[in-house]
Design an enzyme around this catalytic site. Structure first.
Site, PDB file in Angstrom:
ATOM      1  N   SER A 183      -1.359 -54.865  17.682  1.00 24.42           N
ATOM      2  CA  SER A 183      -0.093 -55.669  17.392  1.00 24.42           C
ATOM      3  C   SER A 183      -0.420 -56.631  16.310  1.00 24.42           C
ATOM      4  CB  SER A 183       0.473 -56.386  18.672  1.00 24.42           C
ATOM      5  OG  SER A 183      -0.404 -57.314  18.968  1.00 24.42           O
ATOM      6  N   HIS A 215       0.393 -52.937  23.998  1.00 24.23           N
ATOM      7  CA  HIS A 215      -1.022 -52.758  24.887  1.00 24.23           C
ATOM      8  C   HIS A 215      -0.613 -51.831  26.111  1.00 24.23           C
ATOM      9  CE1 HIS A 215      -2.554 -56.353  22.728  1.00 24.23           C
ATOM     10  NE2 HIS A 215      -2.448 -55.603  21.893  1.00 24.23           N
ATOM     11  N   GLU A 246       1.858 -60.042  26.874  1.00 28.49           N
ATOM     12  CA  GLU A 246       0.516 -60.611  27.557  1.00 28.49           C
ATOM     13  C   GLU A 246       1.271 -61.663  28.583  1.00 28.49           C
ATOM     14  OE1 GLU A 246      -2.296 -61.985  24.822  1.00 28.49           O
ATOM     15  OE2 GLU A 246      -1.822 -60.133  23.476  1.00 28.49           O
ATOM     16  N   GLU A 282      -5.870 -54.021  27.770  1.00 30.65           N
ATOM     17  CA  GLU A 282      -6.827 -55.569  27.681  1.00 30.65           C
ATOM     18  C   GLU A 282      -7.376 -55.987  29.037  1.00 30.65           C
ATOM     19  OE1 GLU A 282      -4.953 -58.954  25.615  1.00 30.65           O
ATOM     20  OE2 GLU A 282      -5.165 -57.981  23.732  1.00 30.65           O
ATOM     21  N   ASP A 335       2.252 -64.256  25.706  1.00 28.12           N
ATOM     22  CA  ASP A 335       2.335 -63.659  24.167  1.00 28.12           C
ATOM     23  C   ASP A 335       3.354 -62.637  24.177  1.00 28.12           C
ATOM     24  OD1 ASP A 335       2.133 -62.857  21.574  1.00 28.12           O
ATOM     25  OD2 ASP A 335      -0.070 -62.066  21.789  1.00 28.12           O
ATOM     26  N   GLU A 345       3.401 -67.778  22.892  1.00 26.90           N
ATOM     27  CA  GLU A 345       2.807 -67.299  21.734  1.00 26.90           C
ATOM     28  C   GLU A 345       3.776 -66.395  21.176  1.00 26.90           C
ATOM     29  OE1 GLU A 345      -1.006 -65.623  22.195  1.00 26.90           O
ATOM     30  OE2 GLU A 345      -0.855 -64.557  20.425  1.00 26.90           O
ATOM     31  N   ASP A 358       0.689 -66.399  15.849  1.00 27.11           N
ATOM     32  CA  ASP A 358      -0.419 -65.723  15.717  1.00 27.11           C
ATOM     33  C   ASP A 358      -0.072 -64.837  14.639  1.00 27.11           C
ATOM     34  OD1 ASP A 358      -2.337 -63.780  15.912  1.00 27.11           O
ATOM     35  OD2 ASP A 358      -1.306 -62.799  17.827  1.00 27.11           O
ATOM     36  N   LYS A 374      -8.040 -65.782  15.008  1.00 29.45           N
ATOM     37  CA  LYS A 374      -8.711 -64.822  15.242  1.00 29.45           C
ATOM     38  C   LYS A 374      -9.565 -64.544  14.028  1.00 29.45           C
ATOM     39  CE  LYS A 374      -4.979 -62.237  17.834  1.00 29.45           C
ATOM     40  NZ  LYS A 374      -3.642 -61.412  17.654  1.00 29.45           N
ATOM     41  N   HIS A 430      -9.761 -63.097  21.235  1.00 30.12           N
ATOM     42  CA  HIS A 430     -10.487 -61.459  20.933  1.00 30.12           C
ATOM     43  C   HIS A 430      -9.304 -60.905  20.311  1.00 30.12           C
ATOM     44  CE1 HIS A 430      -8.290 -59.828  24.765  1.00 30.12           C
ATOM     45  NE2 HIS A 430      -7.354 -60.525  24.335  1.00 30.12           N
ATOM     46  N   LYS A 466      -8.681 -67.138  24.533  1.00 32.89           N
ATOM     47  CA  LYS A 466      -8.026 -65.928  24.961  1.00 32.89           C
ATOM     48  C   LYS A 466      -8.632 -64.608  24.937  1.00 32.89           C
ATOM     49  CE  LYS A 466      -4.191 -63.739  23.079  1.00 32.89           C
ATOM     50  NZ  LYS A 466      -3.045 -63.316  22.729  1.00 32.89           N
TER      51      LYS A 466
HETATM   52  C1  2PG Z   1      -2.517 -60.603  20.295  1.00 32.58           C
HETATM   53  C2  2PG Z   1      -3.675 -59.538  20.313  1.00 32.58           C
HETATM   54  C3  2PG Z   1      -4.804 -60.155  21.271  1.00 32.58           C
HETATM   55  P1  2PG Z   1      -3.768 -57.413  18.991  1.00 32.58           P
HETATM   56  O1  2PG Z   1      -1.280 -60.064  19.609  1.00 32.58           O
HETATM   57  O2  2PG Z   1      -2.745 -61.943  20.240  1.00 32.58           O
HETATM   58  O3  2PG Z   1      -4.490 -60.191  22.610  1.00 32.58           O
HETATM   59  O4  2PG Z   1      -3.418 -58.355  20.125  1.00 32.58           O
HETATM   60  O5  2PG Z   1      -5.441 -57.656  18.799  1.00 32.58           O
HETATM   61  O6  2PG Z   1      -3.467 -56.064  19.491  1.00 32.58           O
HETATM   62  O7  2PG Z   1      -3.113 -58.065  17.912  1.00 32.58           O
HETATM   63 MG    MG Z   2      -0.617 -62.575  19.808  1.00 33.06          MG
END
Ligand code: 2PG
Ligand code: MG
Length: 400
Positions: A40, A149, A158, A198, A230, A272, A299, A324, A352, A375
């Site tokens: 995502s 996910h 999440e 995850e 999230d 989030e 994010d 990230k 992560h 996270k």
């Molecule tokens: C998120 C992430 C990690 P992805 O959205 O925060 O949990 O998902 O790595 O698929 O972007």
């Molecule tokens: Mg996110």
């Protein structure tokens, strides 16, 4: 320090998708790093270089070819210098020429070499290099997976059990207990229990509140815990400018109301990506509504990009930022993103990606940067647990 690239190879991530692992050498010292991959994603992330067949062959040859050659003739004094050189070598604003995955694999493995050379743990090198104050992050453990996910078996991506005990070892122990207890609760709720990308449970509930009722039971049992989510709301966007959750359409306004109610009803700590990356106005309104009580974390909207974070600070569109390293493509820029966020008095949560490897860099990074949280997924996958375990070892290194 002179850096030599020993090699780069393709390894499978936790979703069996190919990713890069790079090995570097300087004299007697050797270090390697592998990079994760998201599902995502935000539109403004640095570009992960993949060939049409999904492989990372071009990115690998960029590491062993152009990058290896360019760095072989020079000395670098720190990760900062190396990253600046790699960014210039790539020459694009989104690292699309050499690939953010290629560059980050070199940046992280070189950071390990510099730490080895300095004879200090990785988290300590990071703190010394970027001028941050190390501290123990809270654990944001993604115990129930939904969204992209987990085939949208739950609308929210999440459902997080947030643990902030006095020590990381205690936090991890509480997370383990909570995870096992939730497993038992879920087994008595449904006979269709799967696992998500995850390493969290993935039940399919038609009742939106159900996951929060279960999480509340855990929070009531364990002190120093709370709920976080999230929404990854880019993935919830519908064709008419609103959002769709469990077959029901919401305007931004209605979705905002849903979050305000949720936070009022359950013991929340953080929300989030409550809205899509293009809906910053709703972010700002929600932060005005609930930002005194909980963290509103950006994010996909901020993508660890210092310029986009600056913009968010101006718009007051959140009060915390997810960090990230692979969204921006170098350790130094990720550290700059952390510092920019902290300078606004906001919190950071280092994260992560949903496609992970056994590389535990993010644990040292979160600790070294003094992040509010980390996270690193649910406890049902080894690659997720390894990050939390690394944090527990860091704690031991500190007390020695
Ligand atoms: C998120 C992430 C990690 P992805 O959205 O925060 O949990 O998902 O790595 O698929 O972007
Ligand atoms: Mg996110």
């Amino acid at each position: 320090m002179r850096i030599e690239i020993v090699g780069a190879r393709s390894i499978p991530d936790s979703r069996e998708k190919p990713t890069i692992e790079t090995t570097l050498r300087s004299g007697e010292l050797e270090a390697k790093a592998s990079v994760p991959s998201g599902k995502s994603t935000g539109a403004h992330e640095a570009k992960e270089l993949r060939d049409e067949d999904g492989s990372v062959s071009t990115a690998l040859s960029n590491v062993t070819g152009e990058i290896a050659e360019a760095i072989s003739t020079r000395e670098f004094a720190s990760t900062k210098e190396l990253d600046a050189f790699l960014i210039e070598l790539d020459g694009t604003p989104d690292k699309s020429r050499l690939g953010a995955n290629a560059i980050l694999s070199v940046s992280i493995s070189a950071t390990r070499l510099f730490a080895l050379q300095a004879g200090v743990p990785l988290w300590r090198y990071l703190a010394d290099t970027y001028g941050t104050t190390p501290s123990a992050p809270r654990l944001f453990v993604n115990v129930m997976n939904g969204g992209a996910h987990a085939g949208f078996r739950l609308p929210i991506q999440e459902h997080i059990f947030m643990v902030g005990e006095a020590t990381l070892t205690e936090s991890f122990a509480t997370a383990e207990r909570g995870f096992a207890e939730l497993g038992e609760m879920l087994k008595s709720e449904t006979d269709d229990l799967q696992m998500g990308d995850e390493g969290g449970y993935s039940p399919a509930f038609a009742d939106f509140d159900k996951p929060f009722e279960l999480l509340t039971k855990l929070v009531e049992k364990h002190q120093n815990t709370a709920i976080a989510i999230d929404s990854a709301a880019n993935e919830l966007r519908n064709d008419h400018g609103g959002y769709t959750l469990i077959g029901k359409d919401y305007t931004s306004e209605e979705l905002r109301k849903l979050y305000v109610d949720l936070v009022g009803k359950f013991p929340f700590h953080a929300v989030e990506d409550p809205f899509a990356e293009t809906d910053s106005k709703s972010f700002t309104e929600l932060t005005a509504d609930i930002g005194k009580q909980v963290l509103v974390i950006g994010d996909d909207i901020t993508v660890t990009n210092p310029k986009r974070i600056e913009n968010a600070i101006e718009e007051k569109s959140m009060n915390a930022v997810l960090i990230k390293p692979n969204q921006i493509g170098s350790v130094s820029e990720a550290a700059e993103a952390v510092k920019k966020t902290h300078s606004a008095g906001w919190a950071t949560v280092c994260s992560h990606r949903s496609g992970e490897t056994d590389d535990t860099f993010i644990a040292d990074f979160a600790y070294g940067m003094g992040a509010h949280g980390i996270k690193a997924g649910g406890l049902g996958q080894k690659v997720r647990r390894e990050k939390y375990e690394r944090l527990c070892s860091i704690e031991k290194e500190v007390t020695i």
